[in-house]
Design an enzyme around this catalytic site. Structure first.
Site: not given
Ligand SMILES: *Cc1c(COP(=O)(O)O)cnc(C)c1O
Length: 334
Positions: A33, A116, A243, A289
């Site tokens: 992700k 969550r 800056y 930037m």
């Molecule tokens: C991002 C995520 C992970 C991975 O977590 P890490 O700490 O980066 O290994 C695992 N499970 C879910 C549901 C996540 O959202």
């Protein structure tokens, strides 16, 4: 242009360390992700697939599309649930089940204490019934730990809750359901792994945020960040730079401007407490930037070779440093 070097050997070293914990490469689902935590979605997907990783995890279906051919299964954490032979979708709420396309593969996320996402324990029976009524295929059941990276008993308390969930899935008559709960911190601290899959992100990129007291695998950073020289100039004693003129030369010096700034996702930080690069050079004055100044004449400098060290300087964690980096930064595999 500033760019990122991806160290393939280090990446494979980290995957090996995780495989030693799970007992098999087949049990690793790599979390890709957020542009593979800033490392490049397609690139890291390809490298992982060449290593033999069969499963991936992303947030959205659009990300899954980009790596579709590389994996046997792809778990999508938060998107509309559609019927697809390769994708499975996370159920975060009972509503998700009602809106899902018939025949879709789903993995039930259960809230065992993080509060969550996921189905509450007292909603489980309703969730099972809805899944059946909607004609969905339950292919997985999962949970996420809120404090796998802390020295406390909470991790074990959540594990206990999840054990009970696994039993209830069986009792409800579901078969061939894969169970998974471990993120990087959880698998790194686990001595005996007995689930079907781990969802590892940060660990395969080379970092562990576990306290030192855990005896754990040695991981190696996969990413290093480089910037290229734009120009060099002489700065006389007393001249001020950047800056606000925040930096004042104490003596005559030669400085160069390098092409990395907060527009590339690099942290702006605080010029009174300047970031020191992995080559030991403090950033002079404010971060712009698209540029920073360093006392160097080199054509190319390594700004960061370890995101965890950088994170400590900025008062954050490795995740935020790598994930913030712009997806447009070119990647070079070494
Ligand atoms: C991002 C995520 C992970 C991975 O977590 P890490 O700490 O980066 O290994 C695992 N499970 C879910 C549901 C996540 O959202």
């Amino acid at each position: 242009m500033a760019f990122i070097k991806i160290n393939k050997q280090n990446f494979y070293h980290n995957l090996n360390q995780i495989a030693l914990k799970t007992g098999s490469v087949e049990k690793i689902a790599i979390v890709l992700k957020d542009n593979a935590y800033g490392h490049g979605l397609e690139l890291m997907g390809k490298l992982a697939s060449e290593f033999g990783i069969k499963h991936a995890v992303v947030r959205k279906t659009a990300e899954a599309e980009q790596i579709r051919s590389l994996f046997e299964t792809i778990l999508i954490l938060g998107d509309s649930i559609i019927n697809d032979e390769k994708y499975s979708f996370t159920i975060n709420t009972l509503e998700d089940i009602k809106k899902a396309q018939k025949g879709a593969k789903v993995e039930l996320k259960v809230d065992t204490g993080m509060h969550r996402n996921g189905i509450a324990l007292d909603e489980l029976d309703e969730a099972f019934a809805l899944i059946e009524a909607q004609g969905l295929h339950l292919v997985g059941v999962m949970t996420h730990y809120r404090s796998a990276d802390e020295l406390s008993s909470e991790f074990f308390w959540q594990q206990k809750q999840f054990e009970r969930v696994k039993e209830r899935v069986k009792e409800a008559g579901f078969r061939n359901v894969r169970v998974h709960s471990h993120n990087s911190a959880a698998i790194l601290r686990t001595k005996s792994f007995d689930e079907d899959l781990v969802r590892v992100g940060i660990g395969v990129y080379g970092y562990s945020e576990l306290p030192d007291s855990f005896d754990e695998a040695v991981l190696r950073p996969v990413m290093s960040l480089y910037a290229k020289k734009i120009s060099t100039r002489a700065l006389s004693a007393g001249e001020r730079l950047g800056y606000g003129g925040d930096y004042t030369a104490a003596e005559d010096m030669t400085i160069s401007t390098y092409d990395l700034g907060y527009g590339d996702g690099w942290f702006r930080g605080e010029s009174r407490q300047p970031y020191v690069t992995s080559e030991g050079l403090p950033v002079l004055g404010r971060v712009s930037m698209d540029s920073i100044s360093l006392e160097s004449e080199k054509d190319e400098v390594c700004v960061m070779s370890d995101a965890q060290t950088a994170a400590k300087q900025f008062g954050t964690i490795s995740y935020e440093i790598t994930t913030a980096l712009s997806a447009t930064l070119p990647k070079e595999v070494i």
